[in-house]
Design a protein around this motif. Structure first.
Motif, PDB file in Angstrom:
ATOM      1  N   GLN A  73      -7.318  -6.642  -0.802  1.00  0.00           N
ATOM      2  CA  GLN A  73      -6.755  -5.496  -0.084  1.00  0.00           C
ATOM      3  C   GLN A  73      -7.820  -4.483   0.333  1.00  0.00           C
ATOM      4  O   GLN A  73      -7.798  -4.008   1.474  1.00  0.00           O
ATOM      5  CB  GLN A  73      -5.653  -4.825  -0.913  1.00  0.00           C
ATOM      6  N   PRO A  74      -8.765  -4.127  -0.551  1.00  0.00           N
ATOM      7  CA  PRO A  74      -9.815  -3.197  -0.101  1.00  0.00           C
ATOM      8  C   PRO A  74     -10.652  -3.749   1.060  1.00  0.00           C
ATOM      9  O   PRO A  74     -10.976  -3.007   1.995  1.00  0.00           O
ATOM     10  CB  PRO A  74     -10.675  -2.988  -1.353  1.00  0.00           C
ATOM     11  N   LEU A 115     -15.239   3.361   1.154  1.00  0.00           N
ATOM     12  CA  LEU A 115     -14.037   3.145   0.357  1.00  0.00           C
ATOM     13  C   LEU A 115     -14.501   2.886  -1.071  1.00  0.00           C
ATOM     14  O   LEU A 115     -15.370   2.037  -1.301  1.00  0.00           O
ATOM     15  CB  LEU A 115     -13.268   1.929   0.893  1.00  0.00           C
ATOM     16  N   ALA A 173      -7.608   3.999  -4.623  1.00  0.00           N
ATOM     17  CA  ALA A 173      -8.818   3.885  -3.819  1.00  0.00           C
ATOM     18  C   ALA A 173      -9.027   5.193  -3.075  1.00  0.00           C
ATOM     19  O   ALA A 173      -8.069   5.841  -2.649  1.00  0.00           O
ATOM     20  CB  ALA A 173      -8.711   2.729  -2.837  1.00  0.00           C
ATOM     21  N   VAL A 229     -13.024   1.738  -4.644  1.00  0.00           N
ATOM     22  CA  VAL A 229     -11.939   1.211  -5.455  1.00  0.00           C
ATOM     23  C   VAL A 229     -12.073   1.925  -6.792  1.00  0.00           C
ATOM     24  O   VAL A 229     -13.097   1.804  -7.460  1.00  0.00           O
ATOM     25  CB  VAL A 229     -12.068  -0.321  -5.591  1.00  0.00           C
ATOM     26  N   ILE A 240     -18.157  -0.445   0.429  1.00  0.00           N
ATOM     27  CA  ILE A 240     -17.092  -0.484  -0.569  1.00  0.00           C
ATOM     28  C   ILE A 240     -17.772  -0.413  -1.924  1.00  0.00           C
ATOM     29  O   ILE A 240     -18.697  -1.172  -2.209  1.00  0.00           O
ATOM     30  CB  ILE A 240     -16.262  -1.786  -0.493  1.00  0.00           C
ATOM     31  N   ARG A 269       0.861  -1.181   0.000  1.00  0.00           N
ATOM     32  CA  ARG A 269       0.000   0.000   0.000  1.00  0.00           C
ATOM     33  C   ARG A 269       0.895   1.228   0.000  1.00  0.00           C
ATOM     34  O   ARG A 269       1.911   1.260   0.693  1.00  0.00           O
ATOM     35  CB  ARG A 269      -0.903  -0.002   1.234  1.00  0.00           C
TER      36      ARG A 269
END
Length: 158
Positions: A100-101, A74, A67, A76, A113, A6
């Motif tokens: 990862q998100p 969040l 992101a 993406v 998300i 990240r």
């Protein structure tokens, strides 16, 4: 074999801009690295918004995904993915877009998300069929089945 990472936007701006523009052009959408830089510098300047970049590498595959974190959400946003099509590239894609998100959202207590700017329209144009998913993570066999057109929630036996 995926190495996840990240980054802040300034730390990977040049590589990310090149990868994202290249990826967009490869999908038939005009883009240029300078436009990618401009878009993300504008996001970076927005008060109260955090721009982060997920990274994934494996062998000859390199990917970065921007992101946006804002309030309790969040999004993406844009992906750049380079490398030969195959299992490593698919694994990198899944790591960037989902794994990862989801980990970041869980760590921050985020409950929403979203996947990218108008992702449904772009993917529908390529023949995607959408299903609502609620809080679940598919196993490897279910993911392969879904990719093959079998919905994992539907029993294959009667």
């Amino acid at each position: 074999g995926i190495v996840s990472s990240r980054h802040s936007w300034p730390d990977v701006e040049d590589l990310a801009s090149d990868l994202i523009a290249e990826h967009n052009v490869g999908k038939g959408n005009f883009d240029h690295a300078e436009f990618v830089k401009m878009r993300n510098r504008e996001w970076e300047a927005c008060p109260g918004l955090e721009l982060t970049v997920f990274g994934a590498t494996s062998g000859t595959v390199t990917g970065l995904m921007t992101a946006l974190l804002w309030q309790d959400q969040l999004e993406v946003y844009e992906i750049g993915l380079r490398g030969e099509h195959g299992p490593q590239r698919f694994a990198a894609y899944l790591d960037l877009v989902f794994h990862q998100p989801i980990r970041l959202a869980q760590a921050r207590g985020l409950r929403t998300i979203r996947l990218g700017p108008m992702a449904e329209r772009v993917k529908a144009g390529r023949g995607a069929v959408f299903s609502e998913l609620y809080g679940g993570v598919l196993s490897l066999p279910d993911t392969k089945g879904l990719a093959a057109g079998r919905h994992p929630a539907i029993s294959q036996t009667t």
